[in-house]
Design a protein around this motif. Structure first.
Motif, short mmCIF file in Angstrom:
data_model
loop_
_atom_site.label_atom_id
_atom_site.label_comp_id
_atom_site.label_asym_id
_atom_site.label_seq_id
_atom_site.Cartn_x
_atom_site.Cartn_y
_atom_site.Cartn_z
N UNK A 1 0.81 -1.27 -0.08
CA UNK A 1 -0.08 0.07 -0.10
C UNK A 1 0.90 1.08 0.12
N UNK A 2 0.66 2.14 -0.90
CA UNK A 2 1.43 3.48 -1.07
C UNK A 2 2.84 3.34 -1.49
N UNK A 3 3.18 2.03 -1.84
CA UNK A 3 4.54 1.77 -2.42
C UNK A 3 4.41 2.24 -4.22
N UNK A 4 4.53 3.64 -4.31
CA UNK A 4 4.00 3.84 -5.88
C UNK A 4 5.23 3.61 -6.67
N UNK A 5 5.00 3.21 -7.84
CA UNK A 5 6.02 3.35 -8.75
C UNK A 5 6.40 4.45 -9.38
#
Length: 652
Positions: A78-82
């Motif tokens: 969660x919220x480990x965006x690319x």
């Protein structure tokens, strides 16, 4: 309608079918409205056509799974965006795929244009004859919804060797001309349009409009005691238009400001067509007059405008000045709710092919903003599959990067009056965006929310001492909503949206995506004060008027989320999973329910002064005679409800 495209969570890349002559159809690339009976003419053979060949991702299902994972509060990622580079390296079409498509287009005689950083499409330009030969179709002009638009007579096709590469083609047909801004001043007279002979470079400011008095500084300040009672009640005059401070107070953003959160550190992108030449002057003057403690500085505001194409054939429809009003509303509302945020305006090129997907992709491909507010849409969902699939792909990438994409739900209620059947509007109905519905909002003298109900307006005009028609009047605009025929129920709505809604417009026990997700003020009768340079009988100059529509709700909610970003020290990205999981059963979202109410509205008959008389009408709030209704809990007018101050900002 494209029922065969519906899959859980979004659209699949439908495989093309190779034909005997080594070509492959692009499935459902022929608009349903381009029927033989609707054809009015052949397309001019020498006309220039600009189009984009969108390319399939290398792993569409993997991209959607990753987008869900970074957006789902229950996920380990969660919220480990690319980053945009990571998205390109993992999912974008390969250089070899791009080269193959470019080579085919070049060999077909087309001039090659842009390939964006995320390799989403190859842009090309050529004549009508070249397009007809390359895609094995005949182009014509078709009558649709009061416009005359270009389209092919059947599905486009490409060489079979490219079948796995091509997602769709956008721009050969003019379906995106059906997208219209979702704003309204709620006047009794239709809004004036730009001279269709004028191109976007010469479009004058829109025809002037002003509020007539009497009107109220806040809800209930003034009551009409001179006109006949309506339903036995003397009605309060409609507010003159809420100011930024009133809306910040009503939605609890003033409390966040006391904690130092005003949207700073977040960039809100506004995507519309065209570009108002007076936008910064208007928005800065508006802030100076109505919110002097929060000026719009030059450092906060930037623009990226796609240039108009001089090779385009003359447009059949053109309302550049109407889009100027949309842009002005969006910028002033977003800045008003989140005065510390940066604003990036991105303007599509023209009205012949609005190029809104190109503008949206510009923001996403380079992660130019953290939030994107879009206040336009189609009447219904009759958009060719090419456009739908291309848009879906862009919105999936936005979710991967942690960019929140917000769309207004529409201003035509359930669309029955226009389409003859209920329908949600695209693009708000897409599964990877947040659809923002509309409310009627009563802000009291103390700046607090007295009540909030669904925005669906009934109008009864006062004529010769009587209201006609009687209560509840005739439908006069309201928030869009309903159940999609295009998209299946997304993962985040399962178990929360009632089956009675999700099964509407479906067959065989299927469940669809229901719109909207969340809501904010939209009713023009309880609307926002906006300032814009307009064309009046005595010249063109800045003036102010009240406006509404879900075009207001989208930038208002975008501003709320920018403040949440600032307060929580995180970019919230695609917010729908968190909305449904974290806030759907808490006080963080105010459950918007039906309220019996009406306001008295007085308008200039000519829109600018009293020289031609006044028009008086009762405007009923939350008009009941539609197929969508404001109810307790989740509903198809206001979604989960409206944000409720600090509780929402901290929990979401």
């Amino acid at each position: 309608m494209f029922l065969s495209l519906a899959v859980a969570g979004g659209l699949a890349a439908t495989p093309a079918v190779a034909s005997a002559d080594s070509r492959a159809d692009i499935p459902q690339s022929h608009p349903s409205w381009a029927s033989p009976t609707a054809k009015v003419a052949d397309a001019a053979s020498s006309s220039t056509v600009d189009f984009r060949v969108y390319l399939n991702l290398r792993d569409q299902s993997g991209a959607e799974a990753a987008a869900q994972a970074v957006s789902d509060p229950q996920s380990r990622t969660y919220r480990q965006y690319l980053t945009p580079d990571q998205v390109r390296d993992r999912f974008a079409p390969s250089d070899q795929t791009v080269s193959a498509v470019r080579n085919w287009l070049t060999s077909s005689g087309f001039r090659i244009g842009q390939v964006p950083a995320n390799r989403a499409y190859v842009e090309a330009k050529g004549s009508t004859d070249q397009v007809q030969r390359a895609f094995a179709v005949t182009l014509g002009k078709y009558a649709v919804k009061g416009q005359t638009l270009r389209a092919a007579d059947k599905n486009l096709s490409v060489p079979a060797s490219l079948a796995g590469a091509v997602l769709g083609v956008v721009g050969v047909d003019q379906a995106t001309n059906l997208f219209k801004p979702n704003h309204t001043d709620g006047a009794d007279t239709p809004a004036a349009k730009q001279d269709k002979a004028a191109g976007p470079a010469t479009a004058p400011p829109s025809t002037g409009f002003r509020n007539s008095g009497p009107c109220s500084a806040y809800y209930g300040e003034k009551v009409d005691s001179t006109d006949p009672a309506y339903q036995g009640k003397q009605l309060p005059y409609a507010p003159c238009g809420y100011t930024p401070a009133q809306l910040r107070s009503a939605y609890g953003l003033d409390q966040a400001a006391k904690l130092g959160a005003d949207g700073k550190g977040t960039t809100i992108a506004i995507v519309d067509a065209f570009a108002s030449p007076t936008i910064y002057a208007d928005a800065s003057e508006y802030a100076k007059r109505n919110d002097p403690a929060h000026p719009l500085t030059k450092a906060q505001f930037s623009q990226h405008i796609f240039p108009a194409n001089p090779d385009q054939e003359p447009p059949d429809q053109c309302d550049a000045s109407g889009w100027y009003g949309e842009e002005t509303l969006d910028v002033e509302a977003a800045h008003g709710l989140a005065p510390g945020a940066d604003i990036l305006y991105v303007g599509g090129a023209d009205c012949q092919d609005l190029s809104l997907d190109t503008a949206l992709n510009y923001v996403v491909a380079g992660h130019k903003a953290d939030i994107i507010s879009n206040s336009y849409g189609d009447t219904g969902e009759d958009i060719p599959a090419d456009e739908v699939k291309a848009f879906n792909q862009i919105s999936v990438q936005a979710a991967l990067e942690g960019i929140g994409v917000y769309f207004s739900s529409g201003d035509n209620g359930d669309e029955v009056a226009r389409l003859g059947e209920p329908s949600a509007d695209f693009s708000a109905s897409a599964p990877w965006v947040t659809a923002v519905g509309g409310t009627s909002l009563a802000v009291g003298k103390d700046g607090k929310r007295q009540f909030e109900t669904g925005w669906e307006t009934g109008k009864s005009t006062l004529t010769d001492g009587a209201y006609d028609p009687a209560f509840p009047g005739t439908f006069n605009g309201g928030a869009g909503g309903g159940t999609s025929r295009l998209f299946e129920q997304p993962f985040y709505q399962k178990g929360i949206v009632p089956d009675a809604l999700s099964t509407k417009n479906q067959t065989g026990g299927a469940k669809g995506r229901v719109v909207p997700d969340i809501s904010a003020v939209a009713d023009p009768n309880t609307g926002f004060l906006v300032g814009q340079t307009q064309t009046f009988p005595d010249g063109a100059y800045y003036d102010q008027y009240r406006i509404g529509g879900t075009s207001l709700a989208s930038p208002v909610f975008a501003g709320v989320m920018a403040v949440a970003d600032n307060l929580d020290h995180v970019h919230h990205g695609f917010i729908n999973p968190a909305l449904y999981q974290l806030t759907s059963h808490t006080s963080a979202i105010k459950d918007v329910q039906h309220v019996d109410g009406a306001v008295q509205r007085v308008d200039f008959a000519n829109g600018v002064d009293a020289s031609e008389g006044l028009l008086t009408s009762a405007r009923v709030l939350d008009y009941p005679n539609l197929t969508i209704h404001t109810t307790k809990g989740y509903d198809d007018v206001t979604g989960l409800g409206a944000p409720d101050g600090l509780a929402f900002l901290l929990l979401v």
